[in-house]
Each structure stands twice: as C-alpha cells, then as structure tokens.
Write a protein that holds these residues in place. Structure first.
Motif, short mmCIF file in Angstrom:
data_model
loop_
_atom_site.label_atom_id
_atom_site.label_comp_id
_atom_site.label_asym_id
_atom_site.label_seq_id
_atom_site.Cartn_x
_atom_site.Cartn_y
_atom_site.Cartn_z
N GLY A 187 0.82 -1.20 0.00
CA GLY A 187 0.00 0.00 0.00
C GLY A 187 0.86 1.25 0.00
O GLY A 187 2.08 1.20 0.13
N GLY A 188 0.19 2.39 -0.15
CA GLY A 188 0.91 3.66 -0.13
C GLY A 188 0.10 4.76 -0.76
O GLY A 188 -1.11 4.64 -0.96
N LEU A 189 0.79 5.85 -1.05
CA LEU A 189 0.18 7.03 -1.66
C LEU A 189 0.48 7.03 -3.15
O LEU A 189 1.65 6.87 -3.55
CB LEU A 189 0.72 8.30 -1.01
N VAL A 190 -0.54 7.21 -3.96
CA VAL A 190 -0.37 7.21 -5.41
C VAL A 190 -1.29 8.27 -6.00
O VAL A 190 -2.35 8.56 -5.44
CB VAL A 190 -0.66 5.81 -6.00
N GLN A 191 -0.87 8.85 -7.11
CA GLN A 191 -1.70 9.85 -7.78
C GLN A 191 -2.81 9.18 -8.58
O GLN A 191 -2.68 8.02 -8.99
CB GLN A 191 -0.84 10.70 -8.71
N GLN A 215 -3.98 -7.73 8.61
CA GLN A 215 -4.10 -6.52 9.42
C GLN A 215 -4.45 -5.30 8.59
O GLN A 215 -4.81 -4.26 9.15
CB GLN A 215 -2.78 -6.27 10.18
N GLY A 216 -4.35 -5.41 7.28
CA GLY A 216 -4.72 -4.32 6.39
C GLY A 216 -3.54 -3.47 5.96
O GLY A 216 -2.53 -3.37 6.67
N THR A 217 -3.67 -2.87 4.79
CA THR A 217 -2.67 -1.94 4.29
C THR A 217 -3.39 -0.74 3.68
O THR A 217 -4.39 -0.90 2.96
CB THR A 217 -1.73 -2.62 3.26
N GLN A 218 -2.90 0.44 3.98
CA GLN A 218 -3.57 1.68 3.55
C GLN A 218 -3.21 2.00 2.11
O GLN A 218 -2.03 2.01 1.73
CB GLN A 218 -3.17 2.84 4.45
N VAL A 219 -4.23 2.30 1.32
CA VAL A 219 -4.05 2.80 -0.04
C VAL A 219 -4.70 4.18 -0.11
O VAL A 219 -5.88 4.32 0.21
CB VAL A 219 -4.68 1.87 -1.08
N THR A 220 -3.92 5.17 -0.49
CA THR A 220 -4.43 6.53 -0.61
C THR A 220 -4.18 7.03 -2.03
O THR A 220 -3.02 7.01 -2.50
CB THR A 220 -3.75 7.47 0.39
N PRO A 251 -9.52 8.40 -6.75
CA PRO A 251 -9.60 8.81 -5.34
C PRO A 251 -10.58 7.96 -4.53
O PRO A 251 -10.32 7.70 -3.34
CB PRO A 251 -10.07 10.26 -5.44
N GLU A 252 -11.63 7.49 -5.15
CA GLU A 252 -12.61 6.66 -4.43
C GLU A 252 -12.09 5.26 -4.11
O GLU A 252 -12.77 4.50 -3.40
CB GLU A 252 -13.93 6.57 -5.20
#
Length: 113
Positions: free
Chosen positions: A9-13, A105-110, A85-86
């Motif tokens: 996971g992570g931050l992506v445009q 445990q989950g991984t954040q995707v933004t 974004p959704e």
C-alpha cells in the motif's frame, strides 16, 4: 491457523498503479478462496475481488484491478491500475474455507494528487 500479512500500500496519484501482496504462513493458501476487501472509516467492509476456481470482482473495479495467486509462494496479489480517489481505503486480505475465515491486518491505499 493462517497468518496473513499484506504489503504494497501507499500514496499514489490518480491514474497510477499499485500492487498489493498478501503473504500467508501456517497453511497452504490453495485450500482457501482468497479475497481482497476494503474499508473506509464509517462504512462497511466491502468486497473487491476473490479468487478460487474462478475470479470475481466488484463492479467498481472491473477492468482496472486483477487478483492473482502464486501457490508456490503462498501469496495472493491485487494489481490495481488506473486508481481513482474513491479507491482510497484500507485493503484487507481474506482467506475463506467452509470451516475458517482469516483476515490480515490491512494496508492503507491513498489515491490523491
């Protein structure tokens, strides 16, 4: 007992791609239907994709996401393309059989510019 650990996971445009991985230990994943789910605060966890004898996708991700598994590596993947974004959420890996259900445990995707 199955332990599932998500990563990737992570931050992506918007329009970008990520590949999530779910590594399992304690049992062979081939015994289970594997799935990816996601959840945003205040909402129920929702199905993204599953893989067993066939694959199944939520309508919102069809044509953009691909679920796959490598039984030799005991790992399940979620390739996410053309992210929106959704799609921002915590993504969870799931292993399901008639007897047991396990969650990572989950991984954040933004997805944000």
């Amino acid at each position: 007992q199955v332990q599932l650990v998500e990563s990737g996971g992570g931050l992506v445009q918007p329009g970008g791609s990520l590949r999530l991985s779910c590594a399992a230990s304690g049992s062979t994943l081939s015994y289970y239907v594997m799935g990816w789910y996601r959840q945003v605060p205040g909402k129920q966890r929702e199905l993204v994709a599953t893989i067993g004898s066939s694959t199944n996708y939520a309508n919102s991700v069809k044509g953009r996401f691909t679920i796959s598994r490598d039984n030799a590596k005991n790992t399940v993947y979620l390739q996410m393309n053309n992210l929106k974004p959704e799609d921002t959420a915590v993504y969870y890996c799931n292993a399901y059989s008639l007897q047991y259900t396990y969650w990572g445990q989950g991984t954040q995707v933004t997805v944000s510019s």
